[in-house]
Design an enzyme around this catalytic site. Sequence first.
Site, PDB file in Angstrom:
ATOM      1  N   GLY A  31      35.112  10.440  58.971  1.00  0.00           N
ATOM      2  CA  GLY A  31      36.121   9.089  58.677  1.00  0.00           C
ATOM      3  C   GLY A  31      37.541   9.433  58.786  1.00  0.00           C
ATOM      4  O   GLY A  31      37.712  10.484  58.963  1.00  0.00           O
TER       5      GLY A  31
ATOM      6  N   VAL B 138      41.292   8.343  56.989  1.00  0.00           N
ATOM      7  CA  VAL B 138      42.054   7.835  55.672  1.00  0.00           C
ATOM      8  C   VAL B 138      43.336   7.293  56.087  1.00  0.00           C
ATOM      9  O   VAL B 138      44.177   8.125  56.742  1.00  0.00           O
ATOM     10  CB  VAL B 138      42.086   8.753  54.621  1.00  0.00           C
TER      11      VAL B 138
ATOM     12  N   LYS C 193      39.813   4.099  53.436  1.00  0.00           N
ATOM     13  CA  LYS C 193      38.871   4.992  54.363  1.00  0.00           C
ATOM     14  C   LYS C 193      37.835   4.211  55.099  1.00  0.00           C
ATOM     15  O   LYS C 193      37.035   3.385  54.821  1.00  0.00           O
ATOM     16  CB  LYS C 193      37.963   5.803  53.098  1.00  0.00           C
TER      17      LYS C 193
ATOM     18  N   ASP D  62      31.907  16.538  38.633  1.00  0.00           N
ATOM     19  CA  ASP D  62      32.597  17.285  39.418  1.00  0.00           C
ATOM     20  C   ASP D  62      34.082  17.404  38.873  1.00  0.00           C
ATOM     21  O   ASP D  62      34.943  17.136  39.858  1.00  0.00           O
ATOM     22  CB  ASP D  62      32.456  16.874  40.719  1.00  0.00           C
TER      23      ASP D  62
END
Length: 559
Positions: free
Chosen positions: A295, A297, A312, A402
């Site tokens: 994709g 952005v 996005k 994360d």
Amino acid sequence: MSDSLDNEEKPPAPPLRMNSNNRDSSALNHSSKPLPMAPEEKNKKARLRSIFPGGGDKTNKKKEKERPEISLPSDFEHTIHVGFDAVTGEFTPDLYGSQMCPGKLPEGIPEQWARLLQTSNITKLEQKKNPQAVLDVLKFYDSKETVNNQKYMSFTSGDKSAHGYIAAHQSNTKTASEPPLAPPVSEEEDEEEEEEEDDNEPPPVIAPRPEHTKSIYTRSVVESIASPAAPNKEDIPPSAENANSTTLYRNTDRQRKKSKMTDEEILEKLRSIVSVGDPKKKYTRFEKIGQGASGTVYTALDIATGQEVAIKQMNLQQQPKKELIINEILVMRENKNPNIVNYLDSYLVGDELWVVMEYLAGGSLTDVVTETCMDEGQIAAVCRECLQALDFLHSNQVIHRDIKSDNILLGMDGSVKLTDFGFCAQITPEQSKRSTMVGTPYWMAPEVVTRKAYGPKVDIWSLGIMAIEMVEGEPPYLNENPLRALYLIATNGTPELQNPERLSAVFRDFLNRCLEMDVDRRGSAKELLQHPFLKLAKPLSSLTPLIIAAKEAIKNSSR
């Protein structure tokens, strides 16, 4: 005379790190994560035929009818017995374990594991000292689960502030319990989906940090490791948790319990989630800031409010696990907070899914960490904002998994927001522990590396590592081979600081509370929000000069 007075009144520029002007301009292609190899067209067609058996020409349909249906083998296990000879310091076949499985010959350590171990820089002494930790990290590194959880999408051009938006919305989210409207995807089912992926392409290795973010003291990894794609799915059973012997299971061709959602079912579910209408009529002044594997952005302006947003645009045909995007959107939609880069809206535009997010022009915290030197007041301010985000997520049974500087975005006003929920997990009181290995290795908590059940406090450990990042410019063990780094995380306990004497006692205590090996003694987000270190926090506006200085340093080094 007046000019000289004006110059004297200006505050001194923020201190820059020594490495900011010593970078190779070629390193500014921020592709820090390896992209997967494109599958062959033949494999794509074969996979589509397997998912949509109704498709294809009439000849194929006729052949399909004539072909007898033979079910796949179920619950097939390839058991590997590994022992450790304390005298020779070698991993050996586990004769006792092989006796427990009649008819099986002892095999010892798999050949691909032996190759990994040879290039890992884990010394014989370290192997002898803690063989179980070695097996734990080998199992992790060899796991296809790790490969499938890599953040493959990295932008190739545009503003570096796009980083957090491009990494977000990857179809690798794993959820332990499903939000409303989402299809049930259990941990075991998700692993079975991963086993069906094409095994012909070699998996990417764990990518080290980009060269331009390393300090001048960072040694490059001696030799890159090609991780073999071995479907290693089962956790070590409790009865096999022994320092000298472990039984590992490899499951192949397990029968699927539930079929995947079809493309039409996924589109139908997305239609029930996304907004109706044409986003091009709601947003204007589209400007491309990043390009990824699946994709693009853009920044844009909301016509009604004038708010700048990040959009996005994802081609659904290029998403390997489209059904998991649904889970991620729902998790983000239900968890809005001032310290989180919030989901705003989404649309289906042809074959594309457009996801609208808040836009922060300051870029990622990584830029500030690697280009400037932060003082304790500024570090405390960032930690406070992150803890507020984590307290909110954890109270809503969400683990981020994360946490690192790359996933903290900054506004030009100094606002601090957590992003990238590609690894987030939602838990319930009934299932308050998880045991999957996800995240970025250098920031991982020991209980994750050793594949033990874990809870929200894995995010607290990662926050502690990120605090060290803010002090030293990089996380501990970044100069180590990734496999050895995992071993050191599993065995060393709390990492040592390079110059602990330079830190205040209250800051060192905060780090110790975050980086406590004993999970029960490790602070929670709510507890750490009351820590005295956070009272040192400066106003968020104090981060603005650092953000500007980092942008300037990056701009100058690219000339």
